[in-house]
Design a protein around this motif. Sequence first.
Motif, mmCIF file in Angstrom:
data_model
loop_
_atom_site.group_PDB
_atom_site.id
_atom_site.type_symbol
_atom_site.label_atom_id
_atom_site.label_comp_id
_atom_site.label_asym_id
_atom_site.label_seq_id
_atom_site.Cartn_x
_atom_site.Cartn_y
_atom_site.Cartn_z
ATOM 1 N N UNK A 1 0.834 -1.206 0.000
ATOM 2 C CA UNK A 1 0.000 0.000 0.000
ATOM 3 C C UNK A 1 0.867 1.253 0.000
ATOM 4 N N UNK A 2 1.871 1.255 0.878
ATOM 5 C CA UNK A 2 2.737 2.427 0.993
ATOM 6 C C UNK A 2 3.555 2.673 -0.247
ATOM 7 N N UNK A 3 4.136 1.604 -0.811
ATOM 8 C CA UNK A 3 4.961 1.738 -2.010
ATOM 9 C C UNK A 3 4.119 2.194 -3.203
ATOM 10 N N UNK A 4 2.908 1.662 -3.301
ATOM 11 C CA UNK A 4 2.023 2.082 -4.383
ATOM 12 C C UNK A 4 1.606 3.542 -4.200
ATOM 13 N N UNK A 5 1.374 3.929 -2.960
ATOM 14 C CA UNK A 5 0.978 5.302 -2.667
ATOM 15 C C UNK A 5 2.081 6.291 -3.034
ATOM 16 N N UNK A 6 3.316 5.919 -2.754
ATOM 17 C CA UNK A 6 4.429 6.825 -3.048
ATOM 18 C C UNK A 6 4.470 7.212 -4.522
ATOM 19 N N UNK A 7 4.118 6.277 -5.390
ATOM 20 C CA UNK A 7 4.157 6.546 -6.821
ATOM 21 C C UNK A 7 3.193 7.649 -7.232
ATOM 22 N N UNK A 8 2.198 7.927 -6.378
ATOM 23 C CA UNK A 8 1.229 8.979 -6.686
ATOM 24 C C UNK A 8 1.740 10.370 -6.333
ATOM 25 N N UNK A 9 2.748 10.454 -5.479
ATOM 26 C CA UNK A 9 3.232 11.751 -5.012
ATOM 27 C C UNK A 9 4.203 12.357 -6.025
ATOM 28 N N UNK A 10 3.687 12.573 -7.217
ATOM 29 C CA UNK A 10 4.480 13.139 -8.304
ATOM 30 C C UNK A 10 3.613 14.096 -9.098
ATOM 31 N N UNK A 11 4.264 15.097 -9.706
ATOM 32 C CA UNK A 11 3.543 16.066 -10.522
ATOM 33 C C UNK A 11 4.455 16.537 -11.645
ATOM 34 N N UNK A 12 3.843 16.995 -12.727
ATOM 35 C CA UNK A 12 4.641 17.491 -13.858
ATOM 36 C C UNK A 12 5.298 18.826 -13.520
ATOM 37 N N UNK A 13 4.549 19.685 -12.845
ATOM 38 C CA UNK A 13 5.093 20.980 -12.444
ATOM 39 C C UNK A 13 6.177 20.775 -11.390
ATOM 40 N N UNK A 14 7.343 21.365 -11.620
ATOM 41 C CA UNK A 14 8.491 21.119 -10.749
ATOM 42 C C UNK A 14 8.230 21.564 -9.312
ATOM 43 N N UNK A 15 7.629 22.740 -9.155
ATOM 44 C CA UNK A 15 7.383 23.254 -7.813
ATOM 45 C C UNK A 15 6.393 22.369 -7.057
#
Length: 282
Positions: free
Chosen positions: A105-119
């Motif tokens: 669950x945690x490892x899969x969740x981490x993959x969501x904490x990304x965005x195209x905008x750098x900031x």
Amino acid sequence: MPYERTDVPRMSSHDRFYRVVVDALAHDRLTLPTLPEVAHGIRCLVRNEDVSAARLAREILRDPAIAVRLIRVANSAAMRGGHRVDNVQQAVTRLGFDYTRMLVDGLALEQMFRARDRELHDRLLLCWRDSVEIAALARTLAEQCTLLHPEMAMLAGLVHRVGVLPILKLAETHAHTVDSDRALDATIDALAPRVGRMILQAWHFPPELVDVPMLWPDASRDHDGAADYPDVICVAALRLRGAQDAYAPAFRKLDLEAGFALDEAGPLGGGYRESLRQLEAS
């Protein structure tokens, strides 16, 4: 010259973006993240008392990135059991089914904490790092100060700020309504708890975790009975952020002082660092 009204206050950027999020919520237009397929599959399998480590391993192998990181955790210094783990089935056996499910669950969740905008991407990374540290301390507190399940407390720490995700995703597409970090922070503080609860409900998380995003931020919260998972997350967050709120009832529930020691020589400090090493190994 046209008449210009001066009695109508200009809407602040906080108000503007806040209203964008509230409008999206009201009209069911806020896109909630979906639980990754491998995490959903593992959760369904673990409910079956007859499931085997081999069957769980086959499901995990559907996501090679998670499979590799699970093996890495099993081989970390904190988890080493005398021999090296070479495959996912061995990793599942060493970690145990419950801990494996929480880690997936945690490892899969981490993959969501990304965005195209750098900031925004950097902001999400900081949020995830904060969640990992709180999860590590929550696991230790649950194990040493309560009768709660340590792995469940760890998962509570990893998801306690999951409501930030769709709000920041919306900020990417409505950047013109967000003029400052302060405006964005104000909206997150006001709405992320509610959104986080909605996400965990949609993911069919255990009832004892669904309310964690809503309840943990309230340091004045008190209730009958023993400590619950929001109490543990509240204490972990206050301690790691250096808040000296000695009057938070959650500290009393865990029988701790607000500034309790986390030095490595002590049981809480040692347990925290060991849990953190396990999470960071992934």
